[in-house]
Design an enzyme around this catalytic site. Structure first.
Site, mmCIF file in Angstrom:
data_model
loop_
_atom_site.group_PDB
_atom_site.id
_atom_site.type_symbol
_atom_site.label_atom_id
_atom_site.label_comp_id
_atom_site.label_asym_id
_atom_site.label_seq_id
_atom_site.Cartn_x
_atom_site.Cartn_y
_atom_site.Cartn_z
ATOM 1 N N GLU A 275 -31.598 -0.908 3.710
ATOM 2 C CA GLU A 275 -31.759 -0.699 2.270
ATOM 3 C C GLU A 275 -32.898 -1.574 1.729
ATOM 4 O OE1 GLU A 275 -28.800 -1.108 -1.662
ATOM 5 O OE2 GLU A 275 -28.253 -2.035 0.243
ATOM 6 N N LYS B 93 -29.625 5.938 -4.962
ATOM 7 C CA LYS B 93 -28.274 5.390 -4.791
ATOM 8 C C LYS B 93 -27.386 5.660 -5.997
ATOM 9 C CE LYS B 93 -26.076 1.017 -3.399
ATOM 10 N NZ LYS B 93 -26.365 -0.395 -3.026
ATOM 11 N N CYS C 158 -25.728 1.907 1.317
ATOM 12 C CA CYS C 158 -24.883 0.721 1.217
ATOM 13 C C CYS C 158 -23.558 0.963 0.471
ATOM 14 C CB CYS C 158 -25.674 -0.422 0.605
ATOM 15 S SG CYS C 158 -24.978 -2.060 1.010
#
Length: 269
Positions: free
Chosen positions: A39, A110, A143
């Site tokens: 990430e 994200k 994540c």
């Protein structure tokens, strides 16, 4: 086919040094068909201000980082998924992108922001999309998306064989314990590429992992070493959604029973 990850430590706010470090690491992973990086790989993670995050960001259209990965992708005829600090107009996104030969690119932003990420980034506004690259179908999560089973299931229902999961995990063990469960429940491969090192008061947990659709851990890295690891995978395992001769993870679903999941959060807290 072969899938792999690079576990290393991007350098906060120093993209040129990060690219120099990635140069030889990607060369070590050149025999992969798909290679996954952590990430926010172009920027580092623990920003001390939004301005620092902005200074570390790039737009997709003119990113030196993406151009570098495209060059590697073309050179080795492989696909690369990487985290990315993305600037888009006035917004910043914690994004990932998929690059492939001939300048192929897709971007995911994200959905679920973790802790101080909320001070710097806008919540992702992209769909959970699946990308058919010919040899397989790829989905991307980032994540903290690991906490939310809905995201994994949507990608599975859309036909993903492999989920590429760039990460900067700081909570010890939790994600790595959960990934095999997502693999089993959705019958798909997962490649979680975590980072190592320390920034500010955050220590990243490493232990990058590749799981198969039966929840088997094919490869797992150490918690603190720079590593490039590759696994052979059989895509037929991801395309067999039967648990028994009479049970299928999609055909046995009861969507009429799941409507409560969309109710307002105050009703479930």
């Amino acid at each position: 086919m072969k899938v792999g990850f690079i576990q290393f430590s991007p350098i906060l706010g120093k993209p040129t040094q990060t690219l120099e470090r990635l140069e030889y690491l990607i060369d070590k992973g050149k025999h992969s068909d798909i290679l996954v990086l952590p990430e926010l790989c172009n920027s580092g993670y623990a920003f001390n201000s939004r301005q620092q995050a902005l200074n570390s960001s790039e737009s997709v259209a003119d990113s030196k980082f993406i151009r570098f990965l495209h060059e590697k992708s073309n050179k080795y005829n492989l696909y690369i998924v990487s985290g990315f600090c993305e600037k888009s107009d006035k917004d910043l996104y914690n994004s990932s992108f998929l690059v492939g030969p001939n300048e192929y690119i897709e971007v995911y932003r994200k959905s679920h922001l973790f802790l101080n990420e909320k001070d710097f980034f806008s919540p992702g506004n992209t769909d959970y999309s699946v990308y058919d690259i010919g040899i397989c179908k790829i989905g991307m999560l980032i994540c903290f998306d690991w906490v939310f089973p809905e995201a994994w299931r949507i990608l599975a229902l859309k036909g993903a064989d492999i989920i590429c999961h760039p990460s900067n995990i700081v909570l010890p063990d939790l994600c790595q314990k959960t990934i095999p469960g997502h693999s089993i429940c959705n019958r798909m491969f997962i490649v979680t590429a975590n980072r190592i090192g320390t920034e500010d008061n955050l220590t990243f947990t490493g232990s990058s992992i590749i799981c198969d659709p039966r929840g088997n851990i094919l490869t797992q890295a150490s918690d603190d070493q720079e590593e490039v690891m590759i696994s052979d995978i059989d895509l037929n395992l991801a395309r067999d959604k039967s648990i028994t001769s009479r049970n299928h993870i999609f055909l046995d679903r009861r969507p009429d029973k799941y409507l409560d999941i969309a109710k307002a959060i105050e009703e479930s807290v």
